[in-house]
Design a protein around this motif. Sequence first.
Motif, PDB file in Angstrom:
ATOM      1  N   ARG A  13       0.859  -1.190   0.000  1.00 37.80           N
ATOM      2  CA  ARG A  13       0.000   0.000   0.000  1.00 37.80           C
ATOM      3  C   ARG A  13       0.891   1.233   0.000  1.00 37.80           C
ATOM      4  N   GLU A  14       1.538   1.421  -1.101  1.00 36.47           N
ATOM      5  CA  GLU A  14       2.461   2.520  -1.335  1.00 36.47           C
ATOM      6  C   GLU A  14       2.273   2.981  -2.769  1.00 36.47           C
ATOM      7  N   SER A  74      -1.406   7.553  -6.192  1.00 35.79           N
ATOM      8  CA  SER A  74      -2.726   7.171  -5.712  1.00 35.79           C
ATOM      9  C   SER A  74      -2.811   7.033  -4.196  1.00 35.79           C
ATOM     10  N   LEU A  75      -1.699   7.116  -3.488  1.00 35.21           N
ATOM     11  CA  LEU A  75      -1.730   7.003  -2.027  1.00 35.21           C
ATOM     12  C   LEU A  75      -1.889   8.393  -1.429  1.00 35.21           C
ATOM     13  N   ASP A  76      -3.009   8.615  -0.749  1.00 37.05           N
ATOM     14  CA  ASP A  76      -3.218   9.935  -0.165  1.00 37.05           C
ATOM     15  C   ASP A  76      -2.560  10.018   1.210  1.00 37.05           C
ATOM     16  N   GLY A 134      -5.697   4.287  -0.883  1.00 39.14           N
ATOM     17  CA  GLY A 134      -5.222   4.112  -2.251  1.00 39.14           C
ATOM     18  C   GLY A 134      -3.973   3.255  -2.263  1.00 39.14           C
ATOM     19  N   GLY A 135      -2.964   3.695  -3.003  1.00 46.33           N
ATOM     20  CA  GLY A 135      -1.718   2.959  -3.069  1.00 46.33           C
ATOM     21  C   GLY A 135      -1.821   1.692  -3.887  1.00 46.33           C
ATOM     22  N   GLU A 136      -2.597   1.730  -4.950  1.00 45.67           N
ATOM     23  CA  GLU A 136      -2.752   0.560  -5.815  1.00 45.67           C
ATOM     24  C   GLU A 136      -2.176   0.875  -7.199  1.00 45.67           C
ATOM     25  N   ASP A 137      -1.034   1.534  -7.202  1.00 45.78           N
ATOM     26  CA  ASP A 137      -0.421   1.976  -8.449  1.00 45.78           C
ATOM     27  C   ASP A 137       0.116   0.804  -9.260  1.00 45.78           C
ATOM     28  N   PHE A 168      16.046   1.325  -4.600  1.00 52.82           N
ATOM     29  CA  PHE A 168      15.078   0.391  -4.039  1.00 52.82           C
ATOM     30  C   PHE A 168      14.667   0.912  -2.677  1.00 52.82           C
ATOM     31  N   GLY A 169      13.409   1.099  -2.479  1.00 54.58           N
ATOM     32  CA  GLY A 169      12.859   1.557  -1.210  1.00 54.58           C
ATOM     33  C   GLY A 169      11.430   1.051  -1.113  1.00 54.58           C
ATOM     34  N   SER A 170      10.654   1.615  -0.218  1.00 53.32           N
ATOM     35  CA  SER A 170       9.293   1.132  -0.021  1.00 53.32           C
ATOM     36  C   SER A 170       8.432   1.319  -1.259  1.00 53.32           C
ATOM     37  N   ARG A 171       8.771   2.268  -2.136  1.00 58.17           N
ATOM     38  CA  ARG A 171       7.951   2.517  -3.322  1.00 58.17           C
ATOM     39  C   ARG A 171       8.209   1.520  -4.445  1.00 58.17           C
ATOM     40  N   ASN A 172       9.141   0.601  -4.254  1.00 57.50           N
ATOM     41  CA  ASN A 172       9.377  -0.425  -5.273  1.00 57.50           C
ATOM     42  C   ASN A 172      10.019  -1.679  -4.669  1.00 57.50           C
ATOM     43  N   ALA A 173       9.738  -1.961  -3.409  1.00 58.10           N
ATOM     44  CA  ALA A 173      10.371  -3.095  -2.723  1.00 58.10           C
ATOM     45  C   ALA A 173       9.647  -4.419  -2.938  1.00 58.10           C
ATOM     46  N   ASP A 174       8.386  -4.384  -3.330  1.00 57.46           N
ATOM     47  CA  ASP A 174       7.598  -5.607  -3.521  1.00 57.46           C
ATOM     48  C   ASP A 174       6.719  -5.409  -4.753  1.00 57.46           C
ATOM     49  N   LEU A 175       7.208  -5.871  -5.889  1.00 55.19           N
ATOM     50  CA  LEU A 175       6.540  -5.652  -7.163  1.00 55.19           C
ATOM     51  C   LEU A 175       6.123  -6.971  -7.797  1.00 55.19           C
ATOM     52  N   GLN A 176       5.135  -6.914  -8.652  1.00 57.82           N
ATOM     53  CA  GLN A 176       4.687  -8.065  -9.433  1.00 57.82           C
ATOM     54  C   GLN A 176       4.847  -7.695 -10.895  1.00 57.82           C
TER      55      GLN A 176
END
Length: 172
Positions: free
Chosen positions: A26-27, A95-97, A102-105, A127-135
């Motif tokens: 949720r980021e 999208s995260l307010d 939100g946070g479903e980018d 690499f940080g919380s904004r791209n640490a767990d991607l699909q």
Amino acid sequence: AADCCETGEMIPATRARALILRQNLRESISMGEIEVYNTANPNVNFNLGSNCYMLPRISWSQEAGGTKWYTGNLDTGIDPYLNDGQMSPKADGGSLDPNGVGGEDYMMCIFAQDEIIDRVRIRPVHFGSRNADLQLQLYSEVEADPSPDEDKKASQRPKASSLVWETRILKG
């Protein structure tokens, strides 16, 4: 930079028409560049000619009168920074307010034609919380983005179907 997904992980010879890089946390998401190479010419990033989108098309902070984090076009969703061949400026989702809603980018690149994918290289600025767990997902079919309609802007987006390959990218 990280070649998808663990260094040396192979993507089976997969015919694809679109790529989605989805944030699992949720980021908001942040990325420097998405490079995609095909088997016909594995030394050339063909994604430079693709339409890439940052979705959903919303910027909470901008709507609240604050700083604009979303780098895509709010009418079309197209984000030129995802595949411009440069690491800066980076592409950002918004999208995260401030209240954590939100946070479903996700990022989506639609290729000009079907391609047999050799490899994908994602290049975050860091690499940080904004791209640490991607699909990362590859799809064989897409529907083009409908014409922008201000009343339905957030719900209109390109759609991919027929998932052909996916993997999770964890960095931490």
